[in-house]
Design a protein around this motif. Structure first.
Motif, mmCIF file in Angstrom:
data_model
loop_
_atom_site.group_PDB
_atom_site.id
_atom_site.type_symbol
_atom_site.label_atom_id
_atom_site.label_comp_id
_atom_site.label_asym_id
_atom_site.label_seq_id
_atom_site.Cartn_x
_atom_site.Cartn_y
_atom_site.Cartn_z
ATOM 1 N N LYS A 181 1.384 6.702 8.068
ATOM 2 C CA LYS A 181 2.412 6.933 6.876
ATOM 3 C C LYS A 181 1.653 7.305 5.516
ATOM 4 O O LYS A 181 2.247 8.207 5.231
ATOM 5 C CB LYS A 181 3.019 5.793 6.689
ATOM 6 C CG LYS A 181 3.893 4.968 8.123
ATOM 7 C CD LYS A 181 4.763 4.138 7.628
ATOM 8 C CE LYS A 181 5.576 3.641 8.658
ATOM 9 N NZ LYS A 181 6.587 2.458 8.666
ATOM 10 N N ILE A 182 0.244 6.824 5.289
ATOM 11 C CA ILE A 182 -0.323 7.391 4.142
ATOM 12 C C ILE A 182 -0.868 8.810 4.239
ATOM 13 O O ILE A 182 -0.586 9.746 3.388
ATOM 14 C CB ILE A 182 -1.480 6.660 3.717
ATOM 15 C CG1 ILE A 182 -0.662 5.037 2.968
ATOM 16 C CG2 ILE A 182 -2.379 7.096 2.707
ATOM 17 C CD1 ILE A 182 -1.910 4.084 2.835
ATOM 18 N N LYS A 183 -1.217 9.053 5.686
ATOM 19 C CA LYS A 183 -1.657 10.434 5.688
ATOM 20 C C LYS A 183 -0.654 11.703 5.817
ATOM 21 O O LYS A 183 -0.717 12.412 5.367
ATOM 22 C CB LYS A 183 -2.488 10.683 6.923
ATOM 23 C CG LYS A 183 -3.616 9.914 7.225
ATOM 24 C CD LYS A 183 -4.879 10.529 6.417
ATOM 25 C CE LYS A 183 -5.492 11.683 6.746
ATOM 26 N NZ LYS A 183 -6.416 12.245 5.867
ATOM 27 N N GLU A 197 -4.843 8.634 14.270
ATOM 28 C CA GLU A 197 -3.590 8.536 13.076
ATOM 29 C C GLU A 197 -4.104 9.396 11.779
ATOM 30 O O GLU A 197 -3.463 9.294 10.888
ATOM 31 C CB GLU A 197 -3.239 7.197 12.837
ATOM 32 C CG GLU A 197 -2.558 6.489 13.962
ATOM 33 C CD GLU A 197 -1.248 7.274 14.438
ATOM 34 O OE1 GLU A 197 -0.908 8.292 13.791
ATOM 35 O OE2 GLU A 197 -0.494 6.642 15.351
ATOM 36 N N GLY A 198 -5.609 9.436 11.732
ATOM 37 C CA GLY A 198 -6.033 10.057 10.611
ATOM 38 C C GLY A 198 -7.335 9.474 10.066
ATOM 39 O O GLY A 198 -7.705 10.087 8.840
ATOM 40 N N ALA A 242 0.739 -1.134 -0.085
ATOM 41 C CA ALA A 242 0.078 0.096 0.184
ATOM 42 C C ALA A 242 0.755 1.348 -0.006
ATOM 43 O O ALA A 242 0.743 2.304 -0.689
ATOM 44 C CB ALA A 242 -0.821 0.063 1.036
ATOM 45 N N LEU A 243 1.966 1.211 0.713
ATOM 46 C CA LEU A 243 2.832 2.605 0.932
ATOM 47 C C LEU A 243 3.560 2.640 -0.197
ATOM 48 O O LEU A 243 3.836 3.872 -0.669
ATOM 49 C CB LEU A 243 3.525 2.125 2.057
ATOM 50 C CG LEU A 243 2.979 2.343 3.513
ATOM 51 C CD1 LEU A 243 3.918 1.973 4.640
ATOM 52 C CD2 LEU A 243 2.581 3.678 3.764
ATOM 53 N N GLU A 244 3.860 1.494 -1.002
ATOM 54 C CA GLU A 244 4.679 1.818 -2.306
ATOM 55 C C GLU A 244 3.752 2.426 -3.375
ATOM 56 O O GLU A 244 4.314 3.298 -4.229
ATOM 57 C CB GLU A 244 5.160 0.593 -2.731
ATOM 58 C CG GLU A 244 6.131 0.469 -3.949
ATOM 59 C CD GLU A 244 6.628 -0.816 -4.375
ATOM 60 O OE1 GLU A 244 7.122 -0.937 -5.368
ATOM 61 O OE2 GLU A 244 6.478 -1.747 -3.265
ATOM 62 N N LEU A 257 -9.242 10.469 2.104
ATOM 63 C CA LEU A 257 -10.136 9.923 3.125
ATOM 64 C C LEU A 257 -9.740 8.417 3.351
ATOM 65 O O LEU A 257 -9.609 7.706 2.444
ATOM 66 C CB LEU A 257 -11.576 10.138 2.647
ATOM 67 C CG LEU A 257 -12.039 11.604 2.388
ATOM 68 C CD1 LEU A 257 -13.218 11.748 1.941
ATOM 69 C CD2 LEU A 257 -11.944 12.289 3.610
ATOM 70 N N ILE A 258 -9.848 8.084 4.823
ATOM 71 C CA ILE A 258 -9.479 6.505 5.114
ATOM 72 C C ILE A 258 -10.657 5.769 5.864
ATOM 73 O O ILE A 258 -10.925 6.728 6.789
ATOM 74 C CB ILE A 258 -8.216 6.508 5.835
ATOM 75 C CG1 ILE A 258 -7.221 6.859 4.729
ATOM 76 C CG2 ILE A 258 -8.009 4.857 6.146
ATOM 77 C CD1 ILE A 258 -5.597 6.772 5.418
#
Length: 209
Positions: free
Chosen positions: A70-72, A98-99, A41-43, A79-80
């Motif tokens: 990390k994504i935020k 965390e967001g 996901a982060l990649e 939006l998560i």
């Protein structure tokens, strides 16, 4: 109308595929990518720059909560929506801190997930009913303890906290290195301030049971 881009982060392949199909069958959303763990996901997600993400918590390797943070940091506008089976208060609040913008249970089913996405884009913070109740209960408990703490001295709060753990006067005195007589005096002050007559009543107010 341009469709909103959605990414999915879910380690269960069958559920991941099912959620992907669910997104593809809608008129307002399109599947931008689906990933089995936080690392994938982060990649990829920062490059895809989706409008929203459906995020599981229990992922192999880094948890979904860590992934949210990390994504935020890379996509603050995204939006998560946490989509998980966990109803644990710690995980709920950690995700929101965390967001994450919403938190729903997988057991709610496809219709609820799509409805939650709709609510996200309308400016809301969708939550499953049981999750919302936990959030409200936790807030009320916090406010209750805050009101109590405002009326008690620091020492009285210490003693009440120890009493709430089932300790006796002698044990409280030993831990705080004061006499049992001093402990009894503090307890009487606690009773007066909380308008109660017994230890059980005082502890029940403190724990809001």
């Amino acid at each position: 109308m341009t469709k909103k881009k959605i990414c999915i982060v879910e380690d269960d392949p069958d559920l991941r595929d099912a959620m992907g199909l669910m997104i593809q069958y809608t008129q307002d959303y399109e599947l931008s990518g689906s990933f089995k763990n936080s690392e994938e996901a982060l990649e990829n997600i920062p490059v895809l720059s989706p409008d929203a993400i459906l995020m599981d918590i229990n992922l192999p390797g880094e948890s979904g909560i860590t992934c949210v943070r990390k994504i935020k940091s890379k996509l603050p506008q995204v939006l998560i929506l946490m989509c998980t089976s966990y109803e644990d208060e710690d995980k709920i609040f950690a995700s929101l801190q965390e967001g994450a913008t919403g938190y729903i249970l997988k057991t709610e089913g496809p219709a609820k997930i799509i409805s939650a996405l709709d609510e996200l884009f309308e400016g809301g913070s969708p939550m499953s009913g049981s999750i919302a109740r936990k959030v409200v209960a936790s807030f009320c408990n916090f406010e209750n303890k805050k009101l109590i703490s405002e009326g008690l001295t620091a020492r009285e709060q210490e003693i009440l906290d120890l009493l709430s753990k089932g300790l006796m006067n002698k044990e409280v005195a030993s831990i705080l290195e004061i006499s049992q007589g001093t402990v009894r005096k503090h307890i009487q002050n606690i009773y007066t301030k909380l308008h109660v007559n017994t230890r059980v009543e005082a502890v029940n107010i403190y724990l809001k049971r």
